[in-house]
Design a protein around this motif. Structure first.
Motif, PDB file in Angstrom:
ATOM      1  N   ILE B 112      55.388  43.791 -23.190  1.00 55.94           N
ATOM      2  CA  ILE B 112      54.887  43.951 -24.551  1.00 55.94           C
ATOM      3  C   ILE B 112      53.881  45.089 -24.598  1.00 55.94           C
ATOM      4  O   ILE B 112      52.860  45.004 -25.270  1.00 55.94           O
ATOM      5  CB  ILE B 112      54.234  42.647 -25.053  1.00 55.94           C
ATOM      6  CG1 ILE B 112      53.210  42.161 -24.024  1.00 55.94           C
ATOM      7  CG2 ILE B 112      55.256  41.592 -25.307  1.00 55.94           C
ATOM      8  CD1 ILE B 112      52.203  41.234 -24.608  1.00 55.94           C
ATOM      9  N   LEU B 115      52.489  46.245 -27.961  1.00 54.62           N
ATOM     10  CA  LEU B 115      51.599  45.236 -28.565  1.00 54.62           C
ATOM     11  C   LEU B 115      50.260  45.206 -27.843  1.00 54.62           C
ATOM     12  O   LEU B 115      49.211  45.085 -28.478  1.00 54.62           O
ATOM     13  CB  LEU B 115      52.243  43.861 -28.457  1.00 54.62           C
ATOM     14  CG  LEU B 115      52.950  43.313 -29.666  1.00 54.62           C
ATOM     15  CD1 LEU B 115      53.347  41.882 -29.407  1.00 54.62           C
ATOM     16  CD2 LEU B 115      52.056  43.376 -30.879  1.00 54.62           C
ATOM     17  N   TYR B 116      50.307  45.317 -26.511  1.00 57.44           N
ATOM     18  CA  TYR B 116      49.067  45.289 -25.722  1.00 57.44           C
ATOM     19  C   TYR B 116      48.151  46.428 -26.149  1.00 57.44           C
ATOM     20  O   TYR B 116      46.960  46.215 -26.388  1.00 57.44           O
ATOM     21  CB  TYR B 116      49.426  45.392 -24.240  1.00 57.44           C
ATOM     22  CG  TYR B 116      48.251  45.676 -23.339  1.00 57.44           C
ATOM     23  CD1 TYR B 116      47.416  44.651 -22.930  1.00 57.44           C
ATOM     24  CD2 TYR B 116      47.974  46.961 -22.917  1.00 57.44           C
ATOM     25  CE1 TYR B 116      46.340  44.907 -22.111  1.00 57.44           C
ATOM     26  CE2 TYR B 116      46.905  47.232 -22.098  1.00 57.44           C
ATOM     27  CZ  TYR B 116      46.084  46.200 -21.701  1.00 57.44           C
ATOM     28  OH  TYR B 116      45.015  46.471 -20.900  1.00 57.44           O
ATOM     29  N   LEU B 118      48.136  48.078 -28.962  1.00 58.40           N
ATOM     30  CA  LEU B 118      47.647  47.857 -30.327  1.00 58.40           C
ATOM     31  C   LEU B 118      46.554  46.800 -30.341  1.00 58.40           C
ATOM     32  O   LEU B 118      45.534  46.951 -31.023  1.00 58.40           O
ATOM     33  CB  LEU B 118      48.799  47.429 -31.235  1.00 58.40           C
ATOM     34  CG  LEU B 118      49.797  48.513 -31.589  1.00 58.40           C
ATOM     35  CD1 LEU B 118      50.930  47.926 -32.396  1.00 58.40           C
ATOM     36  CD2 LEU B 118      49.117  49.612 -32.366  1.00 58.40           C
ATOM     37  N   ALA B 119      46.780  45.699 -29.572  1.00 60.03           N
ATOM     38  CA  ALA B 119      45.824  44.588 -29.600  1.00 60.03           C
ATOM     39  C   ALA B 119      44.489  45.019 -29.003  1.00 60.03           C
ATOM     40  O   ALA B 119      43.435  44.834 -29.613  1.00 60.03           O
ATOM     41  CB  ALA B 119      46.401  43.397 -28.832  1.00 60.03           C
ATOM     42  N   SER B 122      42.625  47.798 -30.922  1.00 60.67           N
ATOM     43  CA  SER B 122      41.962  47.435 -32.174  1.00 60.67           C
ATOM     44  C   SER B 122      40.574  46.866 -31.922  1.00 60.67           C
ATOM     45  O   SER B 122      39.832  46.618 -32.866  1.00 60.67           O
ATOM     46  CB  SER B 122      42.808  46.422 -32.943  1.00 60.67           C
ATOM     47  OG  SER B 122      42.896  45.234 -32.214  1.00 60.67           O
ATOM     48  N   LEU B 123      40.207  46.644 -30.654  1.00 60.20           N
ATOM     49  CA  LEU B 123      38.888  46.086 -30.367  1.00 60.20           C
ATOM     50  C   LEU B 123      37.797  47.151 -30.354  1.00 60.20           C
ATOM     51  O   LEU B 123      36.624  46.836 -30.437  1.00 60.20           O
ATOM     52  CB  LEU B 123      38.908  45.386 -29.001  1.00 60.20           C
ATOM     53  CG  LEU B 123      39.919  44.277 -28.848  1.00 60.20           C
ATOM     54  CD1 LEU B 123      39.822  43.689 -27.465  1.00 60.20           C
ATOM     55  CD2 LEU B 123      39.658  43.205 -29.877  1.00 60.20           C
ATOM     56  N   VAL B 125      36.756  49.123 -32.437  1.00 59.29           N
ATOM     57  CA  VAL B 125      35.938  49.228 -33.638  1.00 59.29           C
ATOM     58  C   VAL B 125      34.710  48.322 -33.558  1.00 59.29           C
ATOM     59  O   VAL B 125      33.700  48.579 -34.197  1.00 59.29           O
ATOM     60  CB  VAL B 125      36.793  48.905 -34.876  1.00 59.29           C
ATOM     61  CG1 VAL B 125      37.193  47.465 -34.900  1.00 59.29           C
ATOM     62  CG2 VAL B 125      36.070  49.271 -36.136  1.00 59.29           C
ATOM     63  N   GLU B 155      45.141  50.716 -39.743  1.00 58.54           N
ATOM     64  CA  GLU B 155      45.904  50.035 -38.707  1.00 58.54           C
ATOM     65  C   GLU B 155      47.235  49.530 -39.252  1.00 58.54           C
ATOM     66  O   GLU B 155      48.233  49.510 -38.534  1.00 58.54           O
ATOM     67  CB  GLU B 155      45.085  48.866 -38.160  1.00 58.54           C
ATOM     68  CG  GLU B 155      45.608  48.391 -36.840  1.00 58.54           C
ATOM     69  CD  GLU B 155      44.550  47.706 -36.025  1.00 58.54           C
ATOM     70  OE1 GLU B 155      43.437  47.567 -36.547  1.00 58.54           O
ATOM     71  OE2 GLU B 155      44.850  47.340 -34.893  1.00 58.54           O
ATOM     72  N   VAL B 159      50.709  50.353 -37.418  1.00 61.03           N
ATOM     73  CA  VAL B 159      51.611  49.338 -36.881  1.00 61.03           C
ATOM     74  C   VAL B 159      52.985  49.452 -37.533  1.00 61.03           C
ATOM     75  O   VAL B 159      54.014  49.388 -36.851  1.00 61.03           O
ATOM     76  CB  VAL B 159      51.008  47.938 -37.090  1.00 61.03           C
ATOM     77  CG1 VAL B 159      52.006  46.875 -36.723  1.00 61.03           C
ATOM     78  CG2 VAL B 159      49.750  47.775 -36.271  1.00 61.03           C
ATOM     79  N   MET B 172      59.942  46.794 -26.448  1.00 61.25           N
ATOM     80  CA  MET B 172      58.502  46.976 -26.568  1.00 61.25           C
ATOM     81  C   MET B 172      57.899  47.489 -25.277  1.00 61.25           C
ATOM     82  O   MET B 172      56.698  47.709 -25.200  1.00 61.25           O
ATOM     83  CB  MET B 172      57.829  45.643 -26.921  1.00 61.25           C
ATOM     84  CG  MET B 172      57.890  45.317 -28.367  1.00 61.25           C
ATOM     85  SD  MET B 172      56.428  44.437 -28.818  1.00 61.25           S
ATOM     86  CE  MET B 172      57.047  43.482 -30.144  1.00 61.25           C
TER      87      MET B 172
END
Lengths: 172, 338
Positions: B112, B115-116, B118-119, B122-123, B125, B155, B159, B172
């Motif tokens: 993934i 996804l990793y 993106l996840a 997103s931290l 910020v 975001e 995405v 992915m």
């Protein structure tokens, strides 16, 4: 052996940080503890073999929802968030207690043991199930979310300014 | 999964070194290139061509005094720079830089991977928001608020533009996305997604023309007004590493990663593939600087307008067209597009 130890370690972390959220004195610190709590939860998902769910947990809750939480807390300021007092606090506590107790009953009645671990589904099967067998609940959830957004907009719109999109100089 | 541990250890060491030197080199490139664009010399005194300037900067930052503003929240104030730098470093682990011995050159080859990134990405910020809030400074707080609203808005488009790419590739895993582009790069099948990604990549890294969190004419220094010394440097380290990761992600997702044009990935020597990947990443890194010193800054309402009224509908439209095309062109599922 090590996964079991880690599982209980992360579980304890989840509970401890969740307690910190509830008993935190300041709103921003509570929000930070909630983020830590989500991380422990995500680690549990990873241990159970669901990396997809773990990544979504971080991406949706920590990456988007908690950012908005912090945004609102900072805009309102710490003074804007009042702690519950008196009868409200007692009522809220009772509601939470009843909910927790019913959760416990449900867990005790069902198979809540960790003895048999289901095989982690591959992403293809999971998404296929989401869009075939569980299409109706999935769509209903999105309708619910749209209704919630519309409701929040209606409630949040100030009655004095009929058009929130109007330029700021026209306001009194 | 059956990668030998020694190889993993070497990849981690080399990867960390490459990440740090890319970020440090980027600070020098930014200063020299901005000087070139403005017909100045830029820092050219420390070492040959000023190559040791990042080292001199580091020494200066380490020896500067760390200030704690009055009324600041000490724990969050000290935590924020680390929160800005660490997620950016973590995302680098999923970037494949080529193929060696049939396996991708990557620290963690995750199923993934997208996804990793993106996840964890997103931290970043949080460092900006908390740094702005904990400084007990109105300018800092405004910078933090702007950053949070901007990140959440852009975001979505980021995405959605990636989802279209994932739908075309049906995967992915980043190294398999590279392999799927062996014959045709994604930029040719998904030009609109590439454009949206290009714009959101500037916004997500808080770079000019979207650098409202630290907009100097309005907010002094924005979220990092009260920071000094190594904590200040950590914010910038985080920003530069995030730039490197976004540029590398752009290369991997849309420009074939380590694929040398007109050459099959399997026939390419590993060093040529890694060089191609570095060259593509380097191009987008230079583009960051080029744009910064060429375009004026947006207004904040224009930023929101662009995000919600232009990029979001565009990426939704792109997703709908891609979905319809995939559904009509053949059986659904991985590889159905070819």
């Amino acid at each position: 052996m090590i996964p079991a130890v880690l599982f209980y370690l992360f579980g304890a972390g989840t509970l401890a940080t969740a307690a910190c959220v509830v008993f935190g004195r300041r709103a921003v610190e509570s929000a930070m503890w909630l983020i830590a709590c989500f991380f422990f939860l995500s680690a549990e998902f990873l241990l159970l073999g669901f990396p997809f769910l773990a990544a979504l947990q971080i991406m949706v809750y920590v990456g988007a929802i908690m950012v908005l939480f912090l945004f609102v807390i900072m805009l309102l300021g710490v003074q804007g968030v009042q702690p519950l007092r008196g009868r409200t606090a007692v009522t809220a506590g009772m509601v939470v207690a009843v909910m927790l107790a019913s959760l416990g009953v449900i867990a005790a009645a069902g198979h809540a043991g960790l003895t048999e671990q289901p095989a982690p589904p591959d992403m293809d099967a999971m998404t296929r199930a989401l869009f075939t067998d569980y299409l109706l609940p999935f769509e209903l959830t999105s309708v619910l979310l749209v209704a919630a957004i519309a409701g929040a907009l209606t409630l949040g719109r100030s009655p004095r300014t009929p058009d929130p999109a109007a330029p700021p100089e026209e306001r009194p | 999964m059956d990668v030998p541990p020694l190889r993993t250890a070497v990849t981690i060491l080399v990867g960390f070194g490459a990440m740090m030197s890319l970020a440090a080199g980027m600070t020098l490139v930014e200063r020299r290139l901005s000087a070139f664009i403005q017909e100045r010399y830029g820092p050219n005194r420390v070492g040959p061509f000023g190559l040791l300037q990042p080292l001199a900067d580091l020494i200066k930052f380490v020896f500067k005094e760390e200030l704690l503003p009055a009324g600041a929240n000490p724990v969050l104030f000290k935590l924020a720079p680390a929160l800005a730098a660490i997620p950016a470093m973590l995302t680098f682990a999923a970037i494949p830089f080529g193929f060696y011995d049939g396996r991708p050159i990557v620290v963690a080859d995750m199923e993934i991977g997208v996804l990793y990134i993106l996840a964890i990405g997103s931290l970043g910020v949080y460092g900006i928001i908390l740094g702005g809030w904990a400084s007990n400074n109105k300018y800092s707080l405004l910078g933090g608020l702007r950053a949070s609203a901007q990140m959440v808005s852009y975001e979505l488009s980021l995405v959605l533009s990636l989802v279209a790419v994932l739908a075309v590739t049906g995967d992915m895993n980043l190294s398999r996305i590279v392999l799927a582009q062996d014959s045709l790069w994604n930029v040719f099948t998904q030009p609109l997604a590439c454009l949206v990604f290009l714009v959101t990549m500037f916004a997500e890294t808080n770079r000019h023309p979207f650098d409202f969190a630290e907009c100097e004419p309005e907010l002094v220094g924005g979220f990092h007004t009260e920071y000094s010394g190594m904590r200040f440097a950590l914010f910038f380290l985080g920003e530069y590493i995030a730039m490197v990761v976004m540029a590398a992600l752009m290369a991997v997702l849309f420009f074939g990663g380590c694929d040398v044009p007109f050459l099959a990935i399997a026939d390419t020597p590993w060093w040529a593939g890694a060089l191609a990947m570095l060259a593509k990443t380097g191009f987008f890194l230079v583009l960051y600087v080029w744009v910064r010193w060429t375009l004026p800054r947006f207004r904040y309402d224009q930023l929101m307008w662009l995000g919600w009224r232009v990029l979001l509908p565009l990426s939704l439209l792109n997703l709908a067209v891609t979905g319809a095309w995939l559904a009509l062109s053949g059986p659904a599922g991985p590889g159905g597009a070819h």
